[in-house]
Write an enzyme that holds these catalytic residues in place. Structure first.
Site, PDB file in Angstrom:
ATOM      1  N   SER A  29       0.819  -1.279  -0.064  1.00 24.89           N
ATOM      2  CA  SER A  29       0.261  -0.025   0.030  1.00 24.89           C
ATOM      3  C   SER A  29       0.886   1.309  -0.127  1.00 24.89           C
ATOM      4  O   SER A  29       1.525   1.631  -0.842  1.00 24.89           O
ATOM      5  CB  SER A  29      -0.986   0.105   1.182  1.00 24.89           C
ATOM      6  OG  SER A  29      -1.949   1.052   1.102  1.00 24.89           O
TER       7      SER A  29
ATOM      8  N   ASP B 199      10.173   5.926 -10.202  1.00 22.32           N
ATOM      9  CA  ASP B 199       9.741   6.108 -11.619  1.00 22.32           C
ATOM     10  C   ASP B 199      10.263   7.651 -11.791  1.00 22.32           C
ATOM     11  O   ASP B 199      10.493   7.899 -12.799  1.00 22.32           O
ATOM     12  CB  ASP B 199       8.128   6.411 -11.616  1.00 22.32           C
ATOM     13  CG  ASP B 199       7.567   5.150 -12.012  1.00 22.32           C
ATOM     14  OD1 ASP B 199       8.412   4.038 -12.019  1.00 22.32           O
ATOM     15  OD2 ASP B 199       6.299   5.146 -12.168  1.00 22.32           O
TER      16      ASP B 199
ATOM     17  N   LYS C  53      -0.633  -4.106  -2.992  1.00 24.40           N
ATOM     18  CA  LYS C  53      -2.144  -3.644  -2.801  1.00 24.40           C
ATOM     19  C   LYS C  53      -2.121  -2.250  -3.177  1.00 24.40           C
ATOM     20  O   LYS C  53      -1.807  -1.404  -2.606  1.00 24.40           O
ATOM     21  CB  LYS C  53      -2.115  -3.717  -1.183  1.00 24.40           C
ATOM     22  CG  LYS C  53      -3.638  -3.155  -0.679  1.00 24.40           C
ATOM     23  CD  LYS C  53      -3.753  -3.022   0.703  1.00 24.40           C
ATOM     24  CE  LYS C  53      -5.028  -2.273   1.155  1.00 24.40           C
ATOM     25  NZ  LYS C  53      -5.121  -0.830   0.429  1.00 24.40           N
TER      26      LYS C  53
END
Length: 458
Positions: A313, A324, A338
């Site tokens: 999460s 990224d 998740k």
């Protein structure tokens, strides 16, 4: 986690001995009279609500409710039946949607503030049993050796099967100092009992220390103290090492997640610009995009982020954003996966509902759901650390889990997991050896980066 204002209808059910009128939320409500099909309210009801099929299903619910109340072998309270029906509806959607009665809602609010009573384990349900997502550092569960993926089948000899997750959690909590015995299933081993003493769980979500010339920061969960704890940790490390600092290891292993706003602010602490995370739901109200603000608390120092199958999460949001944006090297094994957003919707006077309303996407547009974050450098724990023999379970293994919208699956191999404790793993502040293999490789990587950069400059 978001808490939007909500506008929900209430029902008057004439098949009860006395009418129950419950107003959920604070808006103008619609009254639905079951049986007589008389409808009164404000505004237009959508076509689905007006359909005869909807009324047929509601009448079916009313008939079942009345039959259970009148003929069940033991008397059951109306409140219990309603709560069970609501929770059944929500929990059938996915593993993370559920109903929180008033007490459980208060407990959840306490937990997000960073202090609560219990055993110190993050759990979910799987196959009717309680599954350990992650033990929390320095708690009875962690000290007893519970591992991610462990299944709890009995509580004090009573089977868990048949309980909701909220009911199981409620039984595991209790008076500080009292004991509870958990029956644990671990891989192919025979079930065994673990007796734990309940304690006040004060979550120190951020810990730090120096390992030679490296700053080590472990974030165990994302609660209201996480960002401030991170800032204090980085400041303390910088003050101790000064110009000798070669970089930071941010340890997110076995971090089960927490508050979305804290995941965003922790990511923002390392980024100067760019997107951190986006959420996409059915409507614009459940879709959003968070961007970084100028300012990197580490002044651009090299970062390595450690993840494993217990990283879920909010910790996946941080790892995905830093990966990224090319701000950190992600090292370890595939994360939990998740990638769904749960909105906590208060139901005035009755608790709240936890409803999955959107999916998370990393800055490059990847969905985390049922896939997780793939590390830049795959480093599995050393064999000596592999206490658990079972495959580490992830989001994709949970019954009813949402699928990833891009249609791809996570890599099949999962790591055997061992709780990562900063007190045990980072015991090399004076240049000694690190027992934690993954952490040792992260330190080697940072030192290699520093050596390369120093040679290029010279």
């Amino acid at each position: 986690m978001t808490t939007p204002e909500t506008r929900l209808p209430f029902l008057r059910l004439p098949f009860l001995r006395r009418p129950i009128v419950r107003r959920l939320g604070g808006a103008a409500a619609v009254t639905v009279l079951l049986g007589g099909l008389a409808v009164a309210g404000s505004g237009q009801l959508d076509a689905q609500t007006n359909s005869s099929e909807t009324y047929r299903q509601l009448n079916l619910f009313g008939a079942v409710f009345e039959r259970v109340r009148a003929n069940y072998v033991e008397e059951v309270s109306e409140e219990k039946l309603f709560e069970a029906a609501i929770n059944g509806m929500l929990s059938s959607l996915d593993p993370h949607s559920s109903f929180l009665n008033a007490k459980n809602y208060r407990d959840m609010q306490v937990q997000t503030r960073g202090e609560f009573g219990g055993l110190g384990i993050e759990v979910t349900m799987e196959g009717g049993l309680v599954k350990v997502v992650s033990p929390i550092d320095d708690t009875p569960a962690a000290r007893a050796g519970l591992l991610p993926g462990d299944l709890i089948s009995h509580l004090d000899g009573e089977p868990v099967l048949g309980l909701t997750l909220s009911e199981a959690v409620e039984r595991m909590r209790g008076k500080v100092g009292s004991e509870i015995t958990l029956t644990v299933r671990r891989g192919e081993q025979e079930p065994f009992d673990v007796t734990l003493e309940r304690a006040t769980i004060t979550i120190r979500s951020v810990r730090h220390r120096t390992i030679g010339d490296i700053g080590y920061v472990r974030i165990t969960t994302f609660n209201e103290q996480s960002t401030s704890g991170l800032q204090e940790a980085v400041a303390a490390i910088h003050q101790e090492l000064g110009d000798r600092l070669h970089g930071y290891v941010i340890d997110l292993r076995n971090n089960p997640g927490g508050l979305l706003d804290q995941a965003i602010s922790v990511s923002d602490a390392f980024l100067e610009r760019g997107e951190i995370v986006s959420t996409r739901g059915r409507g614009e109200e459940n879709s959003s995009r968070a961007n970084a603000t100028p300012g990197d608390i580490t002044d651009g120092a090299p970062l390595v982020v450690l993840i494993n199958g217990g990283s879920a999460s909010a910790s996946e949001i941080v790892a995905g954003a830093l990966q990224d944006q090319h701000r950190a090297i992600i090292l370890g094994t595939q994360s939990f996966g998740k990638g769904s957003v749960q909105t906590i919707i208060p139901l005035q006077g009755y608790g709240a509902m936890r409803l999955t309303t959107a999916r998370y996407y990393t800055p490059s547009g990847r969905s985390i759901q049922a896939k997780g974050i793939t590390p830049d450098i795959l480093v599995e724990p050393a064999k000596i650390e592999k206490i658990a023999t079972q495959r580490g379970r992830r989001e994709a293994d949970l019954r009813g889990a949402l699928v990833n919208p891009d249609g791809t699956a996570a890599p099949g191999k999962a790591d055997d997991q061992k709780p990562a404790d900063a007190q045990e793993n980072a015991d090399a502040g004076k240049g000694g050896e690190v027992d934690d293999y993954q952490l040792a490789r992260a330190i080697d990587l940072l030192r290699g980066i520093h050596l390369y950069q120093s040679r290029v400059v010279n």
